[in-house]
Motif scaffolding. Structure first.
Motif, mmCIF file in Angstrom:
data_model
loop_
_atom_site.group_PDB
_atom_site.id
_atom_site.type_symbol
_atom_site.label_atom_id
_atom_site.label_comp_id
_atom_site.label_asym_id
_atom_site.label_seq_id
_atom_site.Cartn_x
_atom_site.Cartn_y
_atom_site.Cartn_z
ATOM 1 N N THR A 32 -6.371 -4.181 5.284
ATOM 2 C CA THR A 32 -5.730 -3.939 6.578
ATOM 3 C C THR A 32 -6.617 -3.054 7.456
ATOM 4 O O THR A 32 -7.599 -2.483 7.002
ATOM 5 C CB THR A 32 -4.374 -3.242 6.382
ATOM 6 N N SER A 61 -5.671 -8.805 6.959
ATOM 7 C CA SER A 61 -4.620 -8.679 7.957
ATOM 8 C C SER A 61 -5.107 -9.224 9.295
ATOM 9 O O SER A 61 -6.306 -9.469 9.485
ATOM 10 C CB SER A 61 -4.205 -7.215 8.110
ATOM 11 N N SER A 109 0.604 -0.416 8.692
ATOM 12 C CA SER A 109 1.153 -1.196 7.579
ATOM 13 C C SER A 109 1.997 -0.332 6.652
ATOM 14 O O SER A 109 3.043 -0.768 6.161
ATOM 15 C CB SER A 109 0.014 -1.854 6.796
ATOM 16 N N ASN A 120 4.238 -8.250 9.160
ATOM 17 C CA ASN A 120 2.789 -8.418 9.148
ATOM 18 C C ASN A 120 2.357 -8.791 7.730
ATOM 19 O O ASN A 120 3.161 -8.803 6.796
ATOM 20 C CB ASN A 120 2.055 -7.184 9.689
ATOM 21 N N ALA A 122 0.445 -7.370 5.396
ATOM 22 C CA ALA A 122 0.526 -6.364 4.339
ATOM 23 C C ALA A 122 1.963 -6.128 3.895
ATOM 24 O O ALA A 122 2.256 -6.087 2.692
ATOM 25 C CB ALA A 122 -0.103 -5.057 4.824
ATOM 26 N N SER A 123 2.870 -5.961 4.848
ATOM 27 C CA SER A 123 4.257 -5.702 4.468
ATOM 28 C C SER A 123 4.895 -6.925 3.813
ATOM 29 O O SER A 123 5.685 -6.802 2.870
ATOM 30 C CB SER A 123 5.078 -5.255 5.685
#
Length: 224
Positions: A32, A61, A109, A120, A122-123
């Motif tokens: 990220t 990301s 993130s 997004n 990462a989440s």
């Protein structure tokens, strides 16, 4: 305040020791942020994992794929592991991986995960891993220890990290402290790799069981 020891030269071995329980596992890595300065640390960890026999799948990301991080990552990949697969996609219902690694996570993130905002890359991967019982390992980027960071922001980041740790997410070598006294328990120490360094902060209180575990694991304590 958020405190972490200098991992720049030891992050690769720390991650390898953290993942040693599952040999030959598949690790999903999500990179990220837009700062290429943190990338060498991340790439050192990926090389260590690859050399230890772990399969890797890398996801970039949106911000990383549109920044200098992408070019730096591509140059490294061409020289070290041209066969390494990477993508920018969200997770599907069925994914094959044993652990999720979020190196040098961006503040954006981290906040989204703590606030349960799965909007997004990462989440989305973090919640997929949580829902499927996968181990999650997170390391922090430089922005978390920046000297100019406002105190209110430090406190908020402390709360975010504490939330993620309460879900079982591992932050190797990272402790958090607020204006009060920090309590370090046996469970906290068991998350630290043997033989590494821990900087608990001046006001930290360490339980007797945690102190025994520190000695057993040969963990080095640095007090501010």
């Amino acid at each position: 305040m958020i405190v972490q020891p200098d991992l720049s030269n030891r992050l690769d071995s720390i991650i390898s020791r953290l993942l040693v329980r599952q040999r030959q596992g598949m690790v999903r890595v999500v990179i990220t942020g837009m700062d290429p300065r943190v990338l060498p640390e991340t790439l050192a960890a990926l090389e260590a994992l690859s050399q230890a026999g772990y399969g890797l799948r890398v996801t970039l990301s949106h911000s990383a794929s549109l920044s200098a991080v992408y070019g730096a990552f591509q140059c490294w990949r061409e020289g070290f592991a041209p066969e390494l697969l990477y993508d920018t996609r969200m997770p599907q219902a069925e994914e094959e991986y044993s652990e999720l690694f979020l190196p040098a996570i961006s503040g954006n993130s981290l906040a989204k995960i703590a606030l349960c905002l799965s909007d997004n890359v990462a989440s989305a991967w973090a919640f997929h891993a949580l829902c499927h019982g996968r181990k999650i390992i997170v390391t922090l980027g430089d922005e978390f220890t920046h000297a100019a960071l406002p105190e209110a922001m430090r406190e908020q980041l402390h709360r975010y990290i504490a939330t993620l740790k309460s879900w079982g997410i591992v932050f190797p070598g990272v402790t958090t402290q607020s204006k009060g006294k920090q309590l370090i328990s046996l469970a906290d120490i068991r998350q630290q790799p043997a033989g590494t360094a821990l900087r608990p902060g001046r006001n930290a209180l360490i339980t007797p069981a945690a102190q025994d575990e520190i000695r057993r694991r040969h963990i080095i304590l640095y007090k501010d």
